[in-house]
Design an enzyme around this catalytic site. Sequence first.
Site, short mmCIF file in Angstrom:
data_model
loop_
_atom_site.label_atom_id
_atom_site.label_comp_id
_atom_site.label_asym_id
_atom_site.label_seq_id
_atom_site.Cartn_x
_atom_site.Cartn_y
_atom_site.Cartn_z
N HIS A 287 -0.25 0.42 -5.49
CA HIS A 287 -0.11 0.63 -4.04
C HIS A 287 -0.19 -0.70 -3.30
O HIS A 287 0.56 -0.94 -2.35
CB HIS A 287 -1.24 1.54 -3.52
CG HIS A 287 -1.19 2.95 -4.02
ND1 HIS A 287 -2.28 3.58 -4.59
CD2 HIS A 287 -0.19 3.87 -4.01
CE1 HIS A 287 -1.95 4.83 -4.91
NE2 HIS A 287 -0.69 5.02 -4.58
N ARG B 184 8.52 3.89 -9.09
CA ARG B 184 8.09 3.27 -10.33
C ARG B 184 9.14 3.42 -11.41
O ARG B 184 9.68 2.48 -11.93
CB ARG B 184 6.77 3.91 -10.79
CG ARG B 184 5.60 3.46 -9.98
CD ARG B 184 4.43 4.38 -10.17
NE ARG B 184 4.68 5.65 -9.50
CZ ARG B 184 3.79 6.60 -9.35
NH1 ARG B 184 2.59 6.47 -9.87
NH2 ARG B 184 4.07 7.71 -8.70
N LYS C 5 -3.49 19.37 -3.49
CA LYS C 5 -4.38 19.00 -4.58
C LYS C 5 -5.76 18.61 -4.03
O LYS C 5 -5.86 18.05 -2.95
CB LYS C 5 -3.78 17.86 -5.41
CG LYS C 5 -2.97 16.86 -4.59
CD LYS C 5 -2.17 15.92 -5.47
CE LYS C 5 -1.27 15.05 -4.62
NZ LYS C 5 -0.40 14.17 -5.36
P1 ADP Z 1 1.71 10.94 -2.98
O1 ADP Z 1 0.75 12.04 -3.34
O2 ADP Z 1 2.25 11.03 -1.60
O3 ADP Z 1 2.77 10.67 -4.01
P2 ADP Z 1 0.37 8.56 -3.91
O4 ADP Z 1 -0.89 7.98 -3.35
O5 ADP Z 1 0.32 9.04 -5.33
O6 ADP Z 1 0.76 9.67 -2.89
O7 ADP Z 1 1.54 7.53 -3.77
C1 ADP Z 1 1.95 7.05 -2.54
C2 ADP Z 1 3.21 6.23 -2.75
O8 ADP Z 1 2.92 5.09 -3.56
C3 ADP Z 1 4.34 6.96 -3.47
O9 ADP Z 1 5.56 6.52 -2.94
C4 ADP Z 1 4.20 6.52 -4.89
O10 ADP Z 1 5.44 6.56 -5.57
C5 ADP Z 1 3.75 5.09 -4.69
N1 ADP Z 1 3.01 4.61 -5.85
C6 ADP Z 1 1.98 5.19 -6.49
N2 ADP Z 1 1.57 4.45 -7.54
C7 ADP Z 1 2.38 3.36 -7.55
C8 ADP Z 1 2.52 2.23 -8.42
N3 ADP Z 1 1.76 2.08 -9.49
N4 ADP Z 1 3.46 1.34 -8.12
C9 ADP Z 1 4.26 1.53 -7.06
N5 ADP Z 1 4.23 2.56 -6.24
C10 ADP Z 1 3.29 3.47 -6.47
#
Ligand code: ADP
Length: 159
Positions: free
Chosen positions: A17, A90, A41
């Site tokens: 992130h 990703r 969730k």
């Molecule tokens: P959501 O539940 O909305 O997917 P996340 O917190 O899992 O929320 O992810 C928020 C955003 O960050 C999404 O666009 C996700 O693809 C991106 N993201 C999550 N992990 C990574 C990572 N390791 N590298 C790049 N982007 C990421």
Amino acid sequence: MKIAVYPGSFDPITNGHLDILKRASSLFDLVYIAVARNLQKQPIFTTKERLALIRGCTSEFENVKMDSFDGLVVEYARQVGAEVIIRGLRALSDFDYEFQMALMNRHLDENINTVFLMPHEDYTYLSSSMVRDLAKFGAEIGSFVPANVKTALLKKFRE
Ligand code: ADP
């Protein structure tokens, strides 16, 4: 002024992130990193905890503000005057879901575009859920999350 919103669960924020946030902050004048409150969730960190963890690792970014929101991302984006939604891509496995969401958001508001950013390849297989599982079983997570998040996860799973 070009304003972008980076929405997500951030349960918790990871180095993946942060990689996306850094790229976004270099492209836009102001970036809101926004924690979604209405999650299906069950998160392990409360909204307040997730915001505190974000605060603890984003002080280097002068043009990043953090916030939380309920409901539709496009509505939140409009409220803060953002024209862009940032999402991280990703691997191909992210594509289908992200594509649907981007098209739906554009259907809801033609003036707000989704911009996808790719993280460094080190973070391709990194997710909050993976980090939570690793922490739960006592694996080393120091290379995946900032130090304050590591501390919080260790504490959470000791409780
Ligand atoms: P959501 O539940 O909305 O997917 P996340 O917190 O899992 O929320 O992810 C928020 C955003 O960050 C999404 O666009 C996700 O693809 C991106 N993201 C999550 N992990 C990574 C990572 N390791 N590298 C790049 N982007 C990421």
